[in-house]
Scaffold this active site. Structure first.
Site, PDB file in Angstrom:
ATOM      1  N   CYS A  59       0.905  -1.162   0.064  1.00 12.63           N
ATOM      2  CA  CYS A  59      -0.040   0.110   0.093  1.00 12.63           C
ATOM      3  C   CYS A  59       1.021   1.275   0.105  1.00 12.63           C
ATOM      4  O   CYS A  59       2.039   1.160   0.167  1.00 12.63           O
ATOM      5  CB  CYS A  59      -0.898   0.054   1.269  1.00 12.63           C
ATOM      6  SG  CYS A  59       0.202   0.011   2.678  1.00 12.63           S
TER       7      CYS A  59
ATOM      8  N   HIS B 197       5.819  -5.516   8.888  1.00  9.55           N
ATOM      9  CA  HIS B 197       5.636  -6.888   9.315  1.00  9.55           C
ATOM     10  C   HIS B 197       5.812  -7.795   8.073  1.00  9.55           C
ATOM     11  O   HIS B 197       4.896  -8.544   7.466  1.00  9.55           O
ATOM     12  CB  HIS B 197       4.187  -7.281   9.690  1.00  9.55           C
ATOM     13  CG  HIS B 197       4.049  -6.948  11.391  1.00  9.55           C
ATOM     14  ND1 HIS B 197       2.875  -6.566  12.120  1.00  9.55           N
ATOM     15  CD2 HIS B 197       4.920  -6.644  12.376  1.00  9.55           C
ATOM     16  CE1 HIS B 197       3.090  -6.145  13.114  1.00  9.55           C
ATOM     17  NE2 HIS B 197       4.662  -6.259  13.521  1.00  9.55           N
TER      18      HIS B 197
ATOM     19  N   HIS C  67       4.000   1.453  11.161  1.00  6.22           N
ATOM     20  CA  HIS C  67       2.868   1.064  12.478  1.00  6.22           C
ATOM     21  C   HIS C  67       2.840   2.258  13.554  1.00  6.22           C
ATOM     22  O   HIS C  67       1.852   2.464  13.933  1.00  6.22           O
ATOM     23  CB  HIS C  67       3.115  -0.150  13.306  1.00  6.22           C
ATOM     24  CG  HIS C  67       2.842  -1.168  12.195  1.00  6.22           C
ATOM     25  ND1 HIS C  67       3.942  -2.091  12.165  1.00  6.22           N
ATOM     26  CD2 HIS C  67       2.048  -1.828  11.636  1.00  6.22           C
ATOM     27  CE1 HIS C  67       3.537  -3.084  11.221  1.00  6.22           C
ATOM     28  NE2 HIS C  67       2.404  -2.979  10.973  1.00  6.22           N
TER      29      HIS C  67
ATOM     30  N   CYS D 194       2.880   5.468   8.737  1.00  3.07           N
ATOM     31  CA  CYS D 194       1.943   5.911   7.501  1.00  3.07           C
ATOM     32  C   CYS D 194       1.126   6.907   8.021  1.00  3.07           C
ATOM     33  O   CYS D 194       0.455   7.112   8.986  1.00  3.07           O
ATOM     34  CB  CYS D 194       1.080   4.406   7.589  1.00  3.07           C
ATOM     35  SG  CYS D 194      -0.219   4.774   6.457  1.00  3.07           S
TER      36      CYS D 194
ATOM     37  N   GLU E 232       0.693  -0.842  16.089  1.00  7.92           N
ATOM     38  CA  GLU E 232      -0.247   0.113  15.727  1.00  7.92           C
ATOM     39  C   GLU E 232      -1.064   0.268  16.684  1.00  7.92           C
ATOM     40  O   GLU E 232      -1.414   1.640  17.030  1.00  7.92           O
ATOM     41  CB  GLU E 232      -0.757  -0.065  14.501  1.00  7.92           C
ATOM     42  CG  GLU E 232      -1.792   0.842  14.054  1.00  7.92           C
ATOM     43  CD  GLU E 232      -2.700   0.629  12.775  1.00  7.92           C
ATOM     44  OE1 GLU E 232      -3.819   1.099  12.742  1.00  7.92           O
ATOM     45  OE2 GLU E 232      -2.360  -0.250  11.938  1.00  7.92           O
TER      46      GLU E 232
ATOM     47  N   CYS F 148      -8.243   1.762   6.686  1.00  7.85           N
ATOM     48  CA  CYS F 148      -7.488   2.405   5.502  1.00  7.85           C
ATOM     49  C   CYS F 148      -8.296   1.801   4.235  1.00  7.85           C
ATOM     50  O   CYS F 148      -8.917   0.575   4.019  1.00  7.85           O
ATOM     51  CB  CYS F 148      -6.251   1.854   5.443  1.00  7.85           C
ATOM     52  SG  CYS F 148      -5.380   2.274   3.989  1.00  7.85           S
TER      53      CYS F 148
ATOM     54  N   SER G  63       2.072 -10.636   9.766  1.00  6.56           N
ATOM     55  CA  SER G  63       1.391  -9.243   9.498  1.00  6.56           C
ATOM     56  C   SER G  63      -0.305  -9.788   9.618  1.00  6.56           C
ATOM     57  O   SER G  63      -0.623 -10.377   9.110  1.00  6.56           O
ATOM     58  CB  SER G  63       1.564  -9.372   7.900  1.00  6.56           C
ATOM     59  OG  SER G  63       0.477  -8.406   7.276  1.00  6.56           O
TER      60      SER G  63
ATOM     61  N   ASN H 228      -2.677  -7.895   8.448  1.00  2.10           N
ATOM     62  CA  ASN H 228      -3.788  -7.656   7.477  1.00  2.10           C
ATOM     63  C   ASN H 228      -3.520  -8.741   6.523  1.00  2.10           C
ATOM     64  O   ASN H 228      -4.491  -9.295   5.878  1.00  2.10           O
ATOM     65  CB  ASN H 228      -3.231  -6.257   6.801  1.00  2.10           C
ATOM     66  CG  ASN H 228      -2.033  -6.413   5.822  1.00  2.10           C
ATOM     67  OD1 ASN H 228      -2.033  -6.862   4.911  1.00  2.10           O
ATOM     68  ND2 ASN H 228      -1.097  -6.123   6.350  1.00  2.10           N
TER      69      ASN H 228
ATOM     70  N   SER I 105       1.891  -5.292   3.113  1.00  4.24           N
ATOM     71  CA  SER I 105       3.364  -5.124   3.467  1.00  4.24           C
ATOM     72  C   SER I 105       4.293  -6.319   2.542  1.00  4.24           C
ATOM     73  O   SER I 105       5.333  -6.466   2.677  1.00  4.24           O
ATOM     74  CB  SER I 105       3.727  -5.289   4.798  1.00  4.24           C
ATOM     75  OG  SER I 105       3.106  -6.781   5.175  1.00  4.24           O
TER      76      SER I 105
END
Length: 289
Positions: free
Chosen positions: A16, A45, A77, A99, A129, A193, A221, A223, A265
């Site tokens: 991203c 991550h 994060h 970010c 995060e 996001c 990670s 996500n 990531s």
């Protein structure tokens, strides 16, 4: 002889904006910032990326005590504000790669607390995060991941909600629905996001059609793990890998459509390596979408 399967990469997959920005800042720092250059905790991550950064001259410090001189890069994060203050007090050059979308959560958390709301952070307790978000809440926040986590909390009349950027809309909706039955006012700032939503939606759509799904990205990670969960719910033959070397030819036996997606990531090169390896294992699939 059966034809080779089709390999299709999800419409939205891989790094991203925030991760791409952090990686660019790290490589720039390696070339120009006061040495030694180290990230404070893993920049993102993805263990493969952390290793590649090390090879490029960007080290890893788990704490400020492990970075006594030079430069520290704040991970994508984010961190609690006190960490940046302390790094500067120690004379370190600070490169803040947080970010921008995570910073938006920080500002929302501060604003809600300033306005008198008790803060609920929907996310993973202990995640970097989330820890950073908590640091912007003046001690008036609680982390929950499911409605069950609310059961033991003493809630105030007015509750504000922010959410870890990589959480799902379903997780946020479930917590908010539970809050509405217990408090007088709920103010929600939906800080998921858009890149996360896009990756989740396109992964779900592809997994619903695929015979096999491969999810590429760090197993640490959040996500990427959520992408694997989303895909597994729609395609039983879902495999989460960090590196193309983990791929197994047996996974693809009889497959007509092989779907590939990747976490936010995961650099494009890692996706490309996975696709190339799948082609090798499946007899040279040449219809790659």
């Amino acid at each position: 002889m059966p034809s080779a399967p089709i390999i299709e990469v999800a419409a939205h997959a891989g790094v991203c904006y925030g991760v791409e920005r952090a990686l660019s800042m790290a490589h720039e720092a390696a070339a120009s910032a006061p040495a030694p250059v180290q990230t404070l905790g893993p920049l993102i991550h993805n263990p493969l990326v952390v290793r590649e950064l090390g090879e490029a001259g960007v080290g890893l410090a788990d704490t400020l005590d492990e970075a006594p001189a030079g430069s520290v890069i704040i991970r994508a994060h984010g961190v609690v504000p006190a960490v940046i203050d302390e790094a500067r007090r120690r004379g370190l050059a600070v490169i803040d790669a947080t970010c921008p979308y995570v910073k938006r959560v920080h500002k929302a958390a501060e604003r809600l607390v300033d306005q008198g709301y008790q803060l609920i952070v929907v996310g993973e307790s202990g995640h970097p995060e989330v820890e950073g978000i908590m640091g912007h809440a003046d001690g008036r926040a609680h982390v929950v991941s499911t409605p069950d986590d609310l059961a033991t909390l003493e809630l105030e009349r007015r509750v504000g909600v922010v959410v870890q950027t990589t959480q799902t809309q379903a997780a946020l909706a479930a917590v908010v629905s539970a809050l509405l039955t217990r408090v007088d006012e709920v103010r929600v700032v939906n800080t998921i996001c858009s890149a996360t939503q896009e990756r989740q939606a396109s992964a779900a759509a592809l997994a619903g059609r695929a015979d096999v799904m491969v999810v590429v990205g760090g197993k640490n990670s959040g996500n990427t793990r959520r992408l694997a969960e989303i895909c597994s719910a729609r395609c039983a033959a879902t495999h989460h890998i960090e590196d193309a070397s983990e791929l197994d030819a047996a996974w693809f036996a009889g497959a007509v459509l092989i779907g590939v997606t990747a976490g936010a990531s995961t650099p494009a090169a890692h996706i490309e390596r996975a696709v190339a390896r799948i082609r090798e294992l499946t007899g040279g699939a040449d219809d790659v979408r």
